[in-house]
Write an enzyme that holds these catalytic residues in place. Structure first.
Site, PDB file in Angstrom:
ATOM      1  N   ASP A 291       0.822  -1.205   0.000  1.00  0.00           N
ATOM      2  CA  ASP A 291       0.000   0.000   0.000  1.00  0.00           C
ATOM      3  C   ASP A 291       0.863   1.264   0.000  1.00  0.00           C
ATOM      4  O   ASP A 291       1.903   1.328   0.662  1.00  0.00           O
ATOM      5  CB  ASP A 291      -0.888  -0.036   1.250  1.00  0.00           C
ATOM      6  CG  ASP A 291      -1.736   1.196   1.419  1.00  0.00           C
ATOM      7  OD1 ASP A 291      -2.504   1.515   0.501  1.00  0.00           O
ATOM      8  OD2 ASP A 291      -1.631   1.840   2.485  1.00  0.00           O
ATOM      9  N   GLU A 334       1.586  -0.502  -5.068  1.00  0.00           N
ATOM     10  CA  GLU A 334       0.415   0.355  -5.266  1.00  0.00           C
ATOM     11  C   GLU A 334       0.934   1.757  -5.590  1.00  0.00           C
ATOM     12  O   GLU A 334       1.122   2.590  -4.713  1.00  0.00           O
ATOM     13  CB  GLU A 334      -0.461   0.338  -4.008  1.00  0.00           C
ATOM     14  CG  GLU A 334      -1.814   1.015  -4.179  1.00  0.00           C
ATOM     15  CD  GLU A 334      -1.798   2.481  -3.801  1.00  0.00           C
ATOM     16  OE1 GLU A 334      -1.875   3.336  -4.722  1.00  0.00           O
ATOM     17  OE2 GLU A 334      -1.700   2.781  -2.601  1.00  0.00           O
ATOM     18  N   ASP A 387     -10.975   1.499  -2.933  1.00  0.00           N
ATOM     19  CA  ASP A 387     -11.118   2.911  -2.593  1.00  0.00           C
ATOM     20  C   ASP A 387     -11.898   3.704  -3.643  1.00  0.00           C
ATOM     21  O   ASP A 387     -12.216   4.872  -3.423  1.00  0.00           O
ATOM     22  CB  ASP A 387      -9.738   3.565  -2.425  1.00  0.00           C
ATOM     23  CG  ASP A 387      -9.068   3.198  -1.114  1.00  0.00           C
ATOM     24  OD1 ASP A 387      -9.782   2.864  -0.155  1.00  0.00           O
ATOM     25  OD2 ASP A 387      -7.827   3.229  -1.047  1.00  0.00           O
TER      26      ASP A 387
END
Length: 505
Positions: A291, A334, A387
């Site tokens: 992430d 990411e 998201d």
């Protein structure tokens, strides 16, 4: 390094599985979804973090980086083990099948689990051996402390508990031994159920992909017990917190509020604190999505106490020094958001594949990096992420001009790939987008289940930096996984060429 044939998968958190007790679990529905994936020919199941959730219900704001979400423990399996009675859990089935009610879980799930633990043989040799390993000592101590203090964060506890000491820890373990052991047991039981699921998933030829959040919560055992690794002042309050600067999508930026690491201090220990997190995650996942990768190049630092992310600055992160001994790991970076040349350089040097999101690429511009015709092989491509607004909801919110641009991009996809959809409705546009995703060159194509089902705004999983009771609540129902969806995914998966994918191409 990740090589092999082109892969496809579905993004579906465990929490979003259909189950009869208010939230998806590691129970029979998880095994059934593995069967569904196998029948579709998919080889990746992306499940997001498995962490215990806290305020805001986000797995990215956990009280422990190791703590496994005890809400995911399947109650039916506990009945089979003789730790619960059917009549004790039947009332928990009264819920909205499309939504997780975290308030209801908080009020009811722990008490049910504590009832099961009361019947558990604490002298079980496997449990005794589990305790000796000490893997979950920090988690269990901290959760016992939170339980004692009505689940408030550590910085709201009274003296002497608000300051960590070995004496406080030993006192809690002695005077609240049963509570401490209860939280140890939740991890023991979770692991037992998870191992069986993972074994079954692997037998089906499926890999598990999960997220490793970059940041940890301020309300965490790590910040409480190891403050030296974070940018905190003498009172252990954050001096700065993490987030993202303002952009087109967020005029005030994103204020995440997580404390930021003291990277200089971490380097002194050769990043052992963070490396241990990666090693731990590898025990659960075959592939890790790292992430906020750009935070390793430079992170956005916001003064503590701000109500938005407008004021902040970029600070250089650890860079390739952090990744020099990790290039062999099955990590996906990411690399979304505001990027610069340093991030691109770090991505190349790390050797990891990055990400593309087709929802970002349908703007009527043929040179958009996220447009399917421009997506390279060495990346994981998505229609959207957890998201993002699901595609149908995204399209419903577009103004007339933006929708026309989207339709223009869709027309190019239909023409280039010879797709069957014609784009007459918004759902047609969703399906064209999915076809473009699975037909692109990416080494792996993954779609959130909401997009495959053509669900709208109500199915959004998370809206970043917005504290909402709707976040993380989406659930599927068993009827979603019907023959129609099965054949749809089979068709989409067949759009990708069955070529071998080699690293670096």
């Amino acid at each position: 390094m990740m090589t092999g044939k082109r892969k496809s998968g579905i993004l579906l958190p465990i929490t979003a599985l259909p189950a009869r007790h208010g939230i998806g679990t590691l129970g029979k529905e998880a095994f059934a979804f593995a069967d569904f994936l196998s029948s579709c020919g998919c080889s990746i199941w992306q499940i997001l973090p498995l962490c215990v959730t806290s305020y805001g219900n986000s797995p990215y704001q956990s009280p422990s980086s190791k703590g496994l979400n005890y809400y995911l423990i399947d109650l039916d399996f506990l009945v089979e083990k003789g730790l619960l009675k059917e009549e004790e859990i039947i009332d928990l089935a009264k819920e909205n099948p499309r939504k997780v009610d975290y308030g209801f879980l908080f009020d009811n799930r722990l008490s049910i689990l504590k009832k099961a633990f009361a019947r558990f043989d604490k002298k079980d040799p496997e449990f005794v051996a589990f305790l000796k390993k000490g893997v979950y000592d920090d988690f269990s101590f901290y959760m016992a402390m939170k339980d004692i203090h009505s689940f408030r964060p550590w910085y709201e506890w009274p003296e002497p508990f608000c300051h960590y000491s070995k004496e406080v820890e030993e006192m809690v373990k002695k005077e609240h031994k049963d509570l401490y052991l209860f939280y140890q047991w939740t991890q023991f039981e979770f692991l037992d159920q998870f191992r069986k699921l993972k074994k079954y998933v692997h037998e089906k030829g499926i890999q598990l992909m999960g997220d490793l959040p970059l940041y940890l919560s301020y309300d965490s055992v790590e910040c409480y017990k190891y403050p030296q690794y974070f940018q905190l002042d003498e009172s252990h309050r954050p001096t700065v917190v993490a987030g993202c600067p303002p952009d087109y999508f967020s005029p005030l930026g994103q204020l995440w509020g997580n404390p930021i690491y003291d990277w200089k201090r971490l380097k002194e220990d050769n990043y052992a604190f963070f490396d241990e997190r990666i090693s731990y995650a590898m025990k659960f996942f075959d592939i890790i999505r790292l992430d906020h990768f750009r935070g390793f190049s430079a992170y956005y630092s916001i003064p503590y106490g701000r109500e938005d992310a407008v004021i902040g600055k970029w600070v250089k992160g650890p860079g390739i020094d952090f990744f020099k001994d990790k290039k062999h790991l099955p990590i996906v970076a990411e690399d979304l958001g505001l990027l610069d040349e340093d991030v691109y350089t770090l991505l190349r040097e790390s050797t990891y594949p990055g990400m593309r999101v087709v929802e970002f690429g349908m703007d009527g511009k043929k040179d958009n990096d996220h447009f399917p015709l421009n997506i390279p092989e060495k990346c994981f491509a998505y229609s959207g992420t957890h998201d993002n607004m699901p595609l149908l909801g995204f399209l419903e919110d577009l103004d007339e001009e933006a929708l026309a641009d989207y339709e223009k991009s869709a027309t190019w996809l239909v023409s280039h790939y010879g797709l069957k959809e014609k784009g007459e409705t918004l759902k047609d546009l969703v399906n064209i987008t999915l076809e473009g995703l699975f037909a692109c060159k990416a080494m792996t194509a993954i779609a959130p289940i909401q997009d495959l089902l053509c669900l709208g705004k109500e199915s959004r999983m998370n809206e970043p930096s917005v504290l909402s009771y709707r976040n993380w609540t989406f659930r599927c129902v068993a009827e979603d996984f019907d023959e129609k969806l099965l054949w749809k995914v089979r068709y989409l998966r067949c759009l990708g060429k069955p070529r071998d994918v080699e690293e670096g191409k």
